[in-house]
Enzyme design. Structure first.
Site, PDB file in Angstrom:
ATOM      1  N   GLU A 258       0.879  -1.177   0.000  1.00 32.70           N
ATOM      2  CA  GLU A 258       0.000   0.000   0.000  1.00 32.70           C
ATOM      3  C   GLU A 258       0.907   1.214   0.000  1.00 32.70           C
ATOM      4  OE1 GLU A 258      -2.828  -0.609   3.182  1.00 32.70           O
ATOM      5  OE2 GLU A 258      -3.786  -2.208   2.053  1.00 32.70           O
ATOM      6  N   CYS A 292      -2.479   8.924   3.097  1.00 32.38           N
ATOM      7  CA  CYS A 292      -2.216   8.366   1.761  1.00 32.38           C
ATOM      8  C   CYS A 292      -3.356   8.654   0.809  1.00 32.38           C
ATOM      9  CB  CYS A 292      -1.963   6.871   1.861  1.00 32.38           C
ATOM     10  SG  CYS A 292      -3.280   5.983   2.685  1.00 32.38           S
TER      11      CYS A 292
HETATM   12  P1  NAD Z   1       8.611   4.933   4.149  1.00 32.01           P
HETATM   13  O1  NAD Z   1       8.504   4.174   2.887  1.00 32.01           O
HETATM   14  O2  NAD Z   1       9.727   5.888   4.300  1.00 32.01           O
HETATM   15  O3  NAD Z   1       8.710   3.961   5.404  1.00 32.01           O
HETATM   16  C1  NAD Z   1       7.722   2.990   5.666  1.00 32.01           C
HETATM   17  C2  NAD Z   1       8.343   1.856   6.464  1.00 32.01           C
HETATM   18  O4  NAD Z   1       9.291   1.175   5.643  1.00 32.01           O
HETATM   19  C3  NAD Z   1       9.104   2.308   7.708  1.00 32.01           C
HETATM   20  O5  NAD Z   1       8.883   1.388   8.751  1.00 32.01           O
HETATM   21  C4  NAD Z   1      10.543   2.245   7.242  1.00 32.01           C
HETATM   22  O6  NAD Z   1      11.463   2.072   8.297  1.00 32.01           O
HETATM   23  C5  NAD Z   1      10.513   1.036   6.331  1.00 32.01           C
HETATM   24  N1  NAD Z   1      11.594   0.974   5.333  1.00 32.01           N
HETATM   25  C6  NAD Z   1      12.258   1.995   4.747  1.00 32.01           C
HETATM   26  N2  NAD Z   1      13.186   1.514   3.889  1.00 32.01           N
HETATM   27  C7  NAD Z   1      13.103   0.167   3.924  1.00 32.01           C
HETATM   28  C8  NAD Z   1      13.798  -0.885   3.260  1.00 32.01           C
HETATM   29  N3  NAD Z   1      14.772  -0.643   2.377  1.00 32.01           N
HETATM   30  N4  NAD Z   1      13.452  -2.159   3.532  1.00 32.01           N
HETATM   31  C9  NAD Z   1      12.460  -2.433   4.412  1.00 32.01           C
HETATM   32  N5  NAD Z   1      11.786  -1.473   5.087  1.00 32.01           N
HETATM   33  C10 NAD Z   1      12.094  -0.184   4.839  1.00 32.01           C
HETATM   34  O7  NAD Z   1       7.195   5.657   4.316  1.00 32.01           O
HETATM   35  P2  NAD Z   1       6.794   6.725   5.413  1.00 32.01           P
HETATM   36  O8  NAD Z   1       7.463   8.014   5.063  1.00 32.01           O
HETATM   37  O9  NAD Z   1       6.968   6.136   6.761  1.00 32.01           O
HETATM   38  O10 NAD Z   1       5.212   6.843   5.164  1.00 32.01           O
HETATM   39  C11 NAD Z   1       4.617   7.715   4.289  1.00 32.01           C
HETATM   40  C12 NAD Z   1       4.255   7.024   2.985  1.00 32.01           C
HETATM   41  O11 NAD Z   1       3.361   5.937   3.241  1.00 32.01           O
HETATM   42  C13 NAD Z   1       3.512   7.924   2.014  1.00 32.01           C
HETATM   43  O12 NAD Z   1       4.015   7.741   0.722  1.00 32.01           O
HETATM   44  C14 NAD Z   1       2.073   7.444   2.098  1.00 32.01           C
HETATM   45  O13 NAD Z   1       1.285   7.704   0.967  1.00 32.01           O
HETATM   46  C15 NAD Z   1       2.271   5.989   2.312  1.00 32.01           C
HETATM   47  N6  NAD Z   1       1.057   5.409   2.886  1.00 32.01           N
HETATM   48  C16 NAD Z   1       0.276   4.605   2.089  1.00 32.01           C
HETATM   49  C17 NAD Z   1      -0.903   4.070   2.598  1.00 32.01           C
HETATM   50  C18 NAD Z   1      -1.779   3.202   1.735  1.00 32.01           C
HETATM   51  O14 NAD Z   1      -2.609   2.500   2.293  1.00 32.01           O
HETATM   52  N7  NAD Z   1      -1.639   3.207   0.432  1.00 32.01           N
HETATM   53  C19 NAD Z   1      -1.266   4.308   3.923  1.00 32.01           C
HETATM   54  C20 NAD Z   1      -0.439   5.130   4.696  1.00 32.01           C
HETATM   55  C21 NAD Z   1       0.718   5.651   4.168  1.00 32.01           C
END
Ligand code: NAD
Length: 502
Positions: A258, A292
């Site tokens: 997501e 999101c």
């Molecule tokens: P992010 O991608 O920076 O981080 C999300 C998670 O992934 C964190 O726990 C982070 O530590 C982990 N992560 C980062 N790099 C990784 C890697 N290489 N391997 C494994 N894990 C890793 O996102 P964010 O800044 O925390 O959240 C905001 C984003 O989330 C926005 O783009 C938003 O649209 C999206 N979002 C989507 C939904 C949906 O349902 N579509 C819901 C909420 C948020």
């Protein structure tokens, strides 16, 4: 300005492995800031590969030897309902901690805590009611689906509404009989630390739930690459999703993604304008715009464009921005100074790409903390970066359109495809337009009201796979086809003719 600091904050946030709290093997920690003072208020254990190994081993043992995957759905549902009760019973404390850690307005954090409880209650109901397919071949065969939990599920979550989004993965994974390792976002680990106590009290066996704090590139990466974790459920940025997708390929893991969004709200001239303005304002500025499914591009039909812009901007300028803990606050502080800087860069860029109608920087009187005034840009062309890119803050782009075809091409003209909101009183257009929008979810004459039974997820760069309702249980389980013969076996009798005879 007053700054509410909750009483009884922990001194350190540890991992939770095999039913016990534990620091990192390396002893490493990292600082966690609160978004109003931007000073560290707690340290969290910085998980590395060896911590993930320990958590996966505990989850694996609980899966292969423990009772959880083998319990009757009703027995698991009882535990899930107790979890929901416990979350509801402490919703105010949860909201207080979540608000302190994330900067979300307290009233909205409270709503998210209640949604977290509802996620558990919903999947408890669903797993008890679940039926699987049987295929009859009269007189010859009966073929049925035997559903099995996949194993250790790796759950990786973002910092926006962290507790609720964790529940959106934990509830179906646990309902299905999986054991889990959760890696919450490093910006906001506070509320996740409460799961351990809630789960233990509800009777979840040790090792079923495990938590590893840490950075994405370390703890998250190790979880994704771990050979004993057959599936990853990830919510976060599209670019992170692409990295995880590549890393999952080595082990051909199951994945649910997501990802980001840049969702359009399309307002036709025949819409109920009062309702559309209320809803689009809430759609982009609630949860600080860190949502999101935010309707961050508003496309408005030309005859009502000027009126819409004027009324929308006046209301945006009137939004109460301030102390997240104050119940009167409508927009709080953004999660982290790095994210605040990113949003502010887009605000400055927007001044060169559109016409600023409201906001445009820090709100007056809020000189520290990660505050951004709700910002409205009008006349934003589809080529603008603030039209194309996810800002994930209280910033909206307004764009006029003349024809339905133009509205469709503007709506679909970005790489994302998560949600769309459509405002019109023309029934036929509402449905034909909705069906042609490239978005996983469409709301007609409504903002984002969730029905947990419906598919949740995006298309294009917004995600891969849909969860929601039985789809979530489908993701965390394998469907095994079992074929049973009911009569004589009609096999071609290989080797039954003696060689040399014809
Ligand atoms: P992010 O991608 O920076 O981080 C999300 C998670 O992934 C964190 O726990 C982070 O530590 C982990 N992560 C980062 N790099 C990784 C890697 N290489 N391997 C494994 N894990 C890793 O996102 P964010 O800044 O925390 O959240 C905001 C984003 O989330 C926005 O783009 C938003 O649209 C999206 N979002 C989507 C939904 C949906 O349902 N579509 C819901 C909420 C948020």
């Amino acid at each position: 300005m007053t700054h509410h600091v909750p009483e009884g904050l922990p001194g350190e946030l540890e991992h939770y492995i095999g039913g016990e709290f534990a620091g990192s093997v390396s002893g490493r920690t990292f600082d966690v800031l609160d978004p109003v003072s931007n000073t560290p208020y707690v340290t969290a254990a910085a998980g590395q590969a060896e911590d993930v190994d320990r958590a996966v081993a505990a989850a694996r043992t609980a899966f292969t030897e423990g009772p959880w995957p083998r319990m009757l759905p009703r027995a698991r549902a009882r535990v899930l309902n107790k979890i929901a009760d416990a979350v509801e019973a402490q919703d105010e404390r949860l909201a207080e901690l979540e608000t302190f850690d994330t900067g979300l307005p307290i009233t909205q954090a409270l709503g998210q805590a209640q949604r977290a409880a509802e996620n558990f209650r919903f999947f408890a109901d669903l797993v008890v009611a679940q039926a699987d397919d049987t295929y009859q071949v009269p007189g010859r065969q009966v073929n049925y689906v035997h559903r099995k939990p996949v194993g250790v599920a790796g759950l990786i979550t973002p910092w926006n509404t962290p507790f609720m989004l964790e529940s959106w993965k934990l509830a179906p994974a646990l309902a299905s009989g999986c054991t889990v390792v959760l890696k919450p976002a490093e910006f906001t680990p506070l509320s996740a630390s409460l799961w351990a106590g809630i789960f233990a009290e509800a009777g979840l066996p040790p090792g079923v739930f495990n938590l590893v704090n840490g950075f994405g590139e370390e703890a998250g990466d190790a979880l994704v690459k771990h050979p004993d974790v057959p599936l990853i459920s990830f919510t976060g940025e599209t670019t992170t999703g692409q990295t995880i997708y590549r890393n999952c390929a080595t082990h051909l893991k199951g994945m649910s993604m997501e990802l980001g969004g840049k969702s359009p709200a399309i307002v036709f001239a025949d819409a109920d304008l009062d309702a559309a303005i209320d809803s689009t304002l809430f759609g982009v500025f609630s949860l600080n715009g860190e949502r999101c499914t935010a309707g961050s591009r508003i496309l408005v039909e030309r005859p009502i464009y000027d009126e819409f812009c004027a009324r929308f901007a006046a209301r945006a300028a009137n939004i109460v921005v301030g102390d997240p803990h104050d119940p009167a606050t409508e927009v709080g502080a953004l999660v982290h100074p790095e994210h605040h800087d990113k949003v502010m860069r887009y605000v400055e860029l927007g001044k060169t790409e559109g016409r600023l109608l409201a906001g445009g920087g820090r709100p007056a009187g809020l000189d520290s903390g990660n505050y951004v005034a709700p910002t409205v840009f009008a006349d934003v062309p589809p080529t603008a970066r603030i039209f194309q890119e996810e800002i994930f803050g209280p910033v909206v782009a307004l764009t006029p359109f003349d024809t339905e075809a133009e509205a469709r091409s503007l709506a679909n003209g970005v790489k994302y495809g998560l949600a769309a909101y459509l405002w019109t009183s023309d029934l036929q257009r509402a449905h034909t337009f909705a069906q042609s929008v490239e978005a996983g979810m469409v709301w007609l004459n409504s903002h984002n009201v969730r029905d947990l039974r419906t598919p949740f997820g995006g298309v294009k760069a917004s995600g891969l796979g849909h969860e929601g309702g039985y789809r979530s249980l489908g993701f965390y389980t394998d469907e095994q086809a079992i074929h049973v013969s009911l009569g004589p076996v009609h096999a071609t009798r290989f080797g039954s003719v003696r060689k040399g005879q014809s």
